[in-house]
Structures are given as structure tokens and as C-alpha cells.
Write an enzyme that holds these catalytic residues in place. Structure first.
Site, PDB file in Angstrom:
ATOM      1  N   SER A  43       0.824  -1.219   0.000  1.00 38.09           N
ATOM      2  CA  SER A  43       0.000   0.000   0.000  1.00 38.09           C
ATOM      3  C   SER A  43       0.856   1.267   0.000  1.00 38.09           C
ATOM      4  O   SER A  43       0.429   2.312  -0.503  1.00 38.09           O
ATOM      5  CB  SER A  43      -0.893   0.046   1.242  1.00 38.09           C
ATOM      6  OG  SER A  43      -1.801  -1.013   1.217  1.00 38.09           O
TER       7      SER A  43
ATOM      8  N   GLY B 189      -1.155  11.467  -0.878  1.00 31.09           N
ATOM      9  CA  GLY B 189      -1.189  12.762  -0.189  1.00 31.09           C
ATOM     10  C   GLY B 189       0.128  13.134   0.443  1.00 31.09           C
ATOM     11  O   GLY B 189       0.744  14.149   0.109  1.00 31.09           O
TER      12      GLY B 189
ATOM     13  N   GLU C 156      -4.995  18.900   3.904  1.00 31.29           N
ATOM     14  CA  GLU C 156      -5.979  17.817   3.699  1.00 31.29           C
ATOM     15  C   GLU C 156      -7.083  17.959   4.738  1.00 31.29           C
ATOM     16  O   GLU C 156      -6.983  18.767   5.660  1.00 31.29           O
ATOM     17  CB  GLU C 156      -5.284  16.450   3.779  1.00 31.29           C
ATOM     18  CG  GLU C 156      -4.370  16.219   2.577  1.00 31.29           C
ATOM     19  CD  GLU C 156      -3.682  14.862   2.556  1.00 31.29           C
ATOM     20  OE1 GLU C 156      -3.941  14.027   3.434  1.00 31.29           O
ATOM     21  OE2 GLU C 156      -2.865  14.659   1.636  1.00 31.29           O
TER      22      GLU C 156
ATOM     23  N   ASP D 262      -3.602 -10.597   6.510  1.00 29.55           N
ATOM     24  CA  ASP D 262      -2.868 -11.777   6.993  1.00 29.55           C
ATOM     25  C   ASP D 262      -2.335 -11.590   8.421  1.00 29.55           C
ATOM     26  O   ASP D 262      -2.482 -12.474   9.270  1.00 29.55           O
ATOM     27  CB  ASP D 262      -1.671 -12.090   6.073  1.00 29.55           C
ATOM     28  CG  ASP D 262      -2.089 -12.300   4.627  1.00 29.55           C
ATOM     29  OD1 ASP D 262      -3.270 -12.608   4.383  1.00 29.55           O
ATOM     30  OD2 ASP D 262      -1.223 -12.155   3.737  1.00 29.55           O
TER      31      ASP D 262
ATOM     32  N   HIS E 144     -12.350   6.000   1.871  1.00 28.14           N
ATOM     33  CA  HIS E 144     -11.845   7.273   1.321  1.00 28.14           C
ATOM     34  C   HIS E 144     -12.963   7.852   0.459  1.00 28.14           C
ATOM     35  O   HIS E 144     -13.558   7.132  -0.354  1.00 28.14           O
ATOM     36  CB  HIS E 144     -10.595   7.035   0.477  1.00 28.14           C
ATOM     37  CG  HIS E 144      -9.854   8.303   0.181  1.00 28.14           C
ATOM     38  ND1 HIS E 144     -10.329   9.249  -0.699  1.00 28.14           N
ATOM     39  CD2 HIS E 144      -8.685   8.798   0.660  1.00 28.14           C
ATOM     40  CE1 HIS E 144      -9.473  10.266  -0.743  1.00 28.14           C
ATOM     41  NE2 HIS E 144      -8.477  10.018   0.071  1.00 28.14           N
TER      42      HIS E 144
ATOM     43  N   ARG F  43     -12.951  12.606   7.018  1.00 22.54           N
ATOM     44  CA  ARG F  43     -13.280  11.668   5.944  1.00 22.54           C
ATOM     45  C   ARG F  43     -14.588  10.922   6.102  1.00 22.54           C
ATOM     46  O   ARG F  43     -15.291  10.665   5.141  1.00 22.54           O
ATOM     47  CB  ARG F  43     -12.189  10.592   5.908  1.00 22.54           C
ATOM     48  CG  ARG F  43     -11.193  10.932   4.903  1.00 22.54           C
ATOM     49  CD  ARG F  43     -10.190   9.877   4.791  1.00 22.54           C
ATOM     50  NE  ARG F  43      -9.067  10.564   4.196  1.00 22.54           N
ATOM     51  CZ  ARG F  43      -7.867  10.074   4.065  1.00 22.54           C
ATOM     52  NH1 ARG F  43      -7.618   8.869   4.503  1.00 22.54           N
ATOM     53  NH2 ARG F  43      -6.933  10.773   3.504  1.00 22.54           N
TER      54      ARG F  43
ATOM     55  N   HIS G  87     -10.536   1.996   2.317  1.00 27.85           N
ATOM     56  CA  HIS G  87      -9.204   2.596   2.205  1.00 27.85           C
ATOM     57  C   HIS G  87      -8.242   2.184   3.318  1.00 27.85           C
ATOM     58  O   HIS G  87      -7.104   1.836   3.051  1.00 27.85           O
ATOM     59  CB  HIS G  87      -9.380   4.115   2.189  1.00 27.85           C
ATOM     60  CG  HIS G  87      -8.123   4.893   2.031  1.00 27.85           C
ATOM     61  ND1 HIS G  87      -7.253   4.705   0.974  1.00 27.85           N
ATOM     62  CD2 HIS G  87      -7.569   5.890   2.797  1.00 27.85           C
ATOM     63  CE1 HIS G  87      -6.229   5.543   1.084  1.00 27.85           C
ATOM     64  NE2 HIS G  87      -6.400   6.256   2.184  1.00 27.85           N
TER      65      HIS G  87
ATOM     66  N   GLU H 266      -0.175  -0.257   9.437  1.00 29.02           N
ATOM     67  CA  GLU H 266      -1.633  -0.427   9.399  1.00 29.02           C
ATOM     68  C   GLU H 266      -2.112  -1.669  10.140  1.00 29.02           C
ATOM     69  O   GLU H 266      -3.228  -1.701  10.661  1.00 29.02           O
ATOM     70  CB  GLU H 266      -2.121  -0.457   7.934  1.00 29.02           C
ATOM     71  CG  GLU H 266      -3.636  -0.409   7.824  1.00 29.02           C
ATOM     72  CD  GLU H 266      -4.141  -0.249   6.401  1.00 29.02           C
ATOM     73  OE1 GLU H 266      -3.335   0.006   5.484  1.00 29.02           O
ATOM     74  OE2 GLU H 266      -5.371  -0.380   6.214  1.00 29.02           O
TER      75      GLU H 266
ATOM     76  N   ARG I 239      -9.309   7.945  11.115  1.00 26.71           N
ATOM     77  CA  ARG I 239      -7.932   8.439  10.975  1.00 26.71           C
ATOM     78  C   ARG I 239      -7.887   9.807  10.295  1.00 26.71           C
ATOM     79  O   ARG I 239      -8.555  10.027   9.280  1.00 26.71           O
ATOM     80  CB  ARG I 239      -7.110   7.442  10.155  1.00 26.71           C
ATOM     81  CG  ARG I 239      -5.701   7.916   9.874  1.00 26.71           C
ATOM     82  CD  ARG I 239      -4.889   6.835   9.190  1.00 26.71           C
ATOM     83  NE  ARG I 239      -5.394   6.506   7.884  1.00 26.71           N
ATOM     84  CZ  ARG I 239      -5.105   7.164   6.761  1.00 26.71           C
ATOM     85  NH1 ARG I 239      -4.308   8.224   6.793  1.00 26.71           N
ATOM     86  NH2 ARG I 239      -5.602   6.781   5.612  1.00 26.71           N
TER      87      ARG I 239
ATOM     88  N   LEU J 140       1.280   7.183   6.938  1.00 28.69           N
ATOM     89  CA  LEU J 140       2.720   7.011   6.675  1.00 28.69           C
ATOM     90  C   LEU J 140       3.493   7.453   7.923  1.00 28.69           C
ATOM     91  O   LEU J 140       4.502   6.861   8.291  1.00 28.69           O
ATOM     92  CB  LEU J 140       3.155   7.830   5.450  1.00 28.69           C
ATOM     93  CG  LEU J 140       2.617   7.389   4.081  1.00 28.69           C
ATOM     94  CD1 LEU J 140       3.090   8.346   2.982  1.00 28.69           C
ATOM     95  CD2 LEU J 140       3.013   5.969   3.726  1.00 28.69           C
TER      96      LEU J 140
HETATM   97  C1  SIN Z   1      -4.932  10.864   0.228  1.00 28.90           C
HETATM   98  O1  SIN Z   1      -3.981  11.264  -0.434  1.00 28.90           O
HETATM   99  O2  SIN Z   1      -6.060  11.352   0.196  1.00 28.90           O
HETATM  100  C2  SIN Z   1      -4.703   9.689   1.101  1.00 28.90           C
HETATM  101  C3  SIN Z   1      -3.924  10.065   2.252  1.00 28.90           C
HETATM  102  C4  SIN Z   1      -4.305   9.213   3.409  1.00 28.90           C
HETATM  103  O3  SIN Z   1      -5.019   8.228   3.271  1.00 28.90           O
HETATM  104  O4  SIN Z   1      -3.940   9.582   4.521  1.00 28.90           O
END
Ligand code: SIN
Length: 537
Positions: A55, A61, A126, A222, A243, A289, A350, A374, A385, A391
Site C-alpha cells: 500500500s 497525499g 488535507e 494476513d 476514502h 473523511r 481505504h 496499518e 484516521r 505514513l
Molecule cells: C490521500 O492522499 O487522500 C490519502 C492520504 C491518506 O489516506 O492519509
């Protein structure tokens, strides 16, 4: 009760290998843990396909960190808590936001070329962030750029052995101590045992539970399923994030349109062309979100439409091309011109907020077993989240596992591995019973964006009938992945049925409001079923 293993085996008859630290997964969390741990230990990293198929490489983002002049970890803390809808663990969030800037600086030192403007880090915006704080690379190719940099370093490091095409099947656990894992090698089609002083799960999410997802095919839950089978606690499984803006085109394969485009001014329109988000939330397109996803779904329902539109024509074409080259290219490949056409989008699965329960050092309730990224759940995300905290979580908590094992609690290699034997399964036939489209349809319909009690109960009944199949040994890696998805679906449905309220990503049509008595987390384990625990809020 589910069997503890997916295959019958006698340890003494298997080929065996040994390492100091076994890492399962090759995304940002696995690679970063490997690089850090290799300063003191021999590391073996196994990954079930090619290492780059995870992933991380798809993340667009960026990474959220308080690096801007007008920003602070305190502001990032507040935004994370607000998005998490009352269920974040405050200590874990404090670690995330306070250590985040340092980890981003380390990535820069490792050579990650984050985008800059006038020499300074370019910061994107964001949803639900009160500031511009998202560092990005290659415009919208952040995950890919970071992954390539970390992978290049890991591949050069002699103390890291990377094994691609090696699927972890089960953890070798006795008396709540993990001794390593059983793995299935693709090339030789052999099962073998890898012994390790510490085993780190960094195996990512489970988006393949759903028919449309931004996750790659390897995201089959898994790590979560094998952790549950061996007695680890798993938590917050009722919270799966959708998402809001995934390209709604039959050939798009779950392609994400980053939230960062809304941060640059793109707006959402329904099938009548009306902008609708201001009616749903004061932050409009930049609301958390879960709110944007449900608003889109409501508009789709209201107008009997299969999608809404994302209008990117509000962004200067030159800015759009420079800042989002991958998104622009993906649209054009499908015959859409984003500088002119509105782009069809709909919510899709997502990110799994739930996972293997860990403390802020990545420790699980099983001695010698750690988790990060994750697959883990420290509680940083709560019920929803905050964008681009994933990340970040990958680097912050993998580094903490390394710090813990290199410092405070050096690795204890077990003197003697117990003579593991498991013979409880009937041989063969599981792959034939693996019906992924049935499972994905069921999960989407009954445990998707909106849920309700009677449907969750139906879903549990259907899943429990199928769980009987897990009395069959996995006869292929596909069968093993199917067993994992089925297990995770069942755990997720149990948690969703238990939580009788709506909060964050968990929306119950029969309990549409949040209820103060539900400010608690649900922990599931083989031994104790469902246990409610206090939130460290
Ligand atoms: C995105 O770029 O919208 C995804 C970023 C994320 O899932 O934190």
C-alpha cells in the site's frame, strides 16, 4: 473456536532458519523497522509478493507533521483527536505528533526528496487539518518516492535479508511467547519455520475485504488474522475508513484521488452539478473523511446516482499538472480531462483503523511479538484516521520498536524452541471453497459504510457457517489469504454488531447518534471473546 494454524505441521520435519528479528511486510513500517534494527541485529524481512506491491507505494497525499512555521505538535494533536471522534489514545497521539517532525527529518537525511517551494518544504492541506502540514514528494507520488528510497537503503544493508515471494502463514506461539513464524515460500512451494528473538508484524491492511478498494491485492489481513489465531489481542475492528474520492470508473481499479486536491480547492458536486458539502459540515470538502464519505453516499442515494463528481477545474491547470501528475495521468488514461471535465468519484474502502493491539512501543500481549503500521492499533486513529497520519504512524512506531529492542530491552533469544506440532485439520479442499466475490459482496452490503443490527446478525450467521471450512488445511497461498480475509470479516462484523452507536467510521442506521456510554474500545481475543476497555482519552 478457530484452529490456531492454517496447516498441519511437525516443526521437527520442516526446514528451519534463524534470525535475530523477523519482519513480516515490506511497506514503510517494515522497511523503516528493518533499517533501524539492522544497526544492532540481523534482520530477515519477508514479503509475500514483490516487495513493492504494498500500500505504501500507492500513497499519494503525504505525511502529516508539524513542520510549518505556524504549526505545532499541539495543533496536530488536537486535529488528530477531533477526527478520531473521542476514541483516540492520547498518549499514542502525543508520541505520534511529537516524534513525527524528527522522523520526517530522518527521511530527508536518508535522501527522500520531499517537494519544496522557495527552498522550504512545500506543505499541503488535507481534510480536518487546521493547518497546511502535509509534506509530499513527486507531487502526488509520496508513497512511491519514500518507498524507493527506503528500499534502496535496505537492499544495500548487509545485515538485512529480504525474502520476496515468502508469505507468513502463522506465528509460532507457545505460552504467550512468539518464537518466529511459519512461512510459505512461493518459489519452492515449501513451508518452513523461521525462528527469531523478535517478530515484527508490518503486513498492512485488509482492504480486499471489499469489492472496491484503494488497497493492492496483497492487503488480505494476513497479519491481523494470524495474530488473532495465536492469541494476540485485536482492537477497534469496527472502524474501517472509506476514502471519499476514489475514481468511479470500471477500469480505474480503486484509483485514489488524493484528498490533497480538495486541499488545493477542488469541490464536490452531485449529479445535478450542485456543490453539496457546505450543507453537511462547516469545513465543507475538508471535513473529516467519515463525514465526507457519508455525505457523498447520501447524495448518491438521493439522486439515484452511481457516483458524484470532483470538480478540479477550480485549480489552475498549471498547478494541477505540477502538484498532481499521477492523478492527471490516470484521468487522461481513462479519457477524462481533469482541467476541463468533472471527475466521477465515490467512496471506497481505504484504511483499517483497527488492528493488533499494541502499546506505544509496538508491543503486543504476546512476548516477542510486535506490530507497526496499518496492521497495528496503538489507538492513534481512534474511530477515524486523520488524513496522512498513516505514513507517519509507519515511521514513528516502527522506529519505537527498534528503539525499544536496541535500548531498553535488548533481544532475548529463546534457549529452546518448543517442539510445535499441529495436526488438527482435514487435508485439502480449502481453495475450492474460497469464494472472494461472495465475501466481498457480503462485507460491502452488511459491514460497509452504513450498518444496522439485524443485517450484522445475518452477516455473522453467514460468516460463521463458512468459518467451519477453516477446519480444512490451507492447500495453497490463495486459500491461506482467503482464510485470513474470512477471519477478519468475522472479527469486524462481531465488533460492529457489538457497538450500538455511531462514531467516526462506524455508522449504525439503527443507532445513528454517538452515545457517551460507548466511549470505550472493543478488544477481541480467542481466549476472552469481546472485552470492553477504557479509552485513554
Ligand atoms: C490521500 O492522499 O487522500 C490519502 C492520504 C491518506 O489516506 O492519509
Amino acid at each position: 473456536m478457530l484452529p490456531q494454524y492454517l496447516v498441519n505441521f511437525k516443526l521437527a520435519e520442516l526446514p528451519q532458519e534463524e534470525t535475530d528479528v523477523l519482519i513480516i511486510g515490506s511497506g514503510i513500517a517494515g522497511l523503516y523497522a528493518a533499517l533501524k534494527l539492522s544497526t544492532g541485529y540481523r534482520v530477515m524481512l519477508v514479503t509475500k509478493e514483490e516487495a513493492e506491491n504494498g500500500s505504501t507505494e500507492l500513497a499519494q497525499g503525504g505525511i502529516a507533521a508539524a513542520l510549518g512555521e505556524n504549526d505545532s505538535p499541539a495543533a496536530h494533536f488536537e486535529d488528530t483527536l477531533r477526527a478520531g471522534a473521542g476514541l483516540c489514545d492520547r498518549d499514542a497521539v502525543a508520541v505520534l505528533v511529537e516524534e513525527g517532525p524528527r522522523r520526517v527529518r530522518e527521511l530527508i537525511e536518508l535522501g527522500v526528496p520531499f517537494d519544496r517551494e522557495d527552498g522550504k518544504l512545500a506543505l499541503g492541506r488535507e481534510g480536518a487539518h487546521s493547518r497546511r502540514r502535509i509534506v509530499h514528494a513527486g507531487g502526488d507520488a509520496t508513497g512511491d518516492v519514500i518507498w524507493r528510497c527506503l528500499a534502496a537503503r535496505a537492499w544495500q544493508e548487509p545485515r538485512i535479508t529480504v525474502r520476496q515471494g515468502v508469505m507468513a502463514l502463522d506465528l509460532l506461539v507457545a505460552d504467550k511467547r512468539c518464537y518466529g513464524a511459519l512461512v510459505w515460500e512461493g518459489a519452492s512451494n515449501r513451508i518452513k519455520a523461521v525462528f527469531a528473538g523478535a517478530t515484527v508484524l508490518a503486513s498492512g491492511g485488509a482492504g480486499r475485504l471489499f469489492p472496491v478498494t484503494t488497497n493492492p491485492p496483497v492487503a488480505t489481513g494476513d497479519g491481523l488474522a494470524m495474530a488473532y489465531r495465536c492469541g494476540a489481542e485485536v482492537v477497534d475492528l469496527e472502524f474501517f475508513q472509506f476514502h471519499p474520492t476514489v475514481l468511479a470508473h470500471p477500469a480505474a481499479g480503486g484509483f485514489l484521488i488524493s484528498e490533497a486536491v480538495r486541499g488545493e480547492g477542488a469541490v464536490l458536486r452531485n449529479s445535478r452539478g450542485e456543490r453539496f458539502m457546505p450543507a453537511y459540515h462547516p469545513l465543507a470538502e475538508l471535513a473529516p473523511r467519515d463525514i465526507v464519505s457519508r455525505a457523498i453516499s447520501a447524495e448518491m442515494e438521493r439522486h439515484k446516482a452511481a457516483h458524484v463528481f470532483l470538480d478540479l477545474t477550480t485549480i489552475q491547470p498549471a498547478v494541477l499538472e505540477r502538484r498532481f501528475p499521477r492523478i492527471v495521468a490516470a484521468c487522461r488514461k481513462l479519457g477524462l480531462e481533469p482541467t476541463r471535465d468533472w471527475v466521477p468519484v465515490a467512496p471506497a474502502a481505504h484504511y483499517f483503523m483497527g488492528g493488533v493491539r499494541t502499546d506505544v512501543w509496538g508491543r503486543t500481549n504476546i512476548d516477542g511479538l510486535y506490530a507497526c503500521g496499518e496492521v497495528a492499533c496503538t489507538g492513534v486513529h481512534g474511530a477515524n484516521r486523520l488524513a496522512s497520519n498513516s505514513l507517519l504512524e509507519g515511521v514513528v512506531f516502527s522506529a519505537r520498536i527498534a528503539e525499544f529492542l536496541l535500548g531498553e530491552s535488548p533481544l532475548r533469544r529463546p534457549q529452546r524452541v518448543p517442539p510445535f506440532i499441529f495436526q488438527g485439520l482435514k487435508e485439502g479442499g480449502l481453495e475450492k471453497r474460497a469464494d472472494l466475490s461472495w465475501l466481498q459482496r457480503l462485507v460491502q452490503e452488511k459491514v460497509g459504510l452504513c450498518r444496522n443490527g439485524p443485517e450484522l446478525q445475518d452477516c455473522l450467521r453467514e460468516l460463521e457457517v463458512r468459518l467451519n471450512d477453516l477446519g480444512l488445511a490451507a492447500d495453497s497461498r490463495t486459500a491461506a489469504a482467503w482464510a485470513n480475509l474470512l477471519t477478519v470479516a468475522w472479527l469486524m462484523a462481531r465488533a460492529a454488531a457489538w457497538r450500538q452507536e455511531s462514531r467516526g467510521a462506524h455508522y449504525r442506521l439503527d443507532f445513528p447518534a454517538s452515545r457517551p456510554e460507548w466511549v470505550k474500545r472493543l478488544v477481541l481475543s480467542r481466549e476472552e471473546g469481546i472485552k470492553e476497555v477504557k479509552v485513554n482519552a
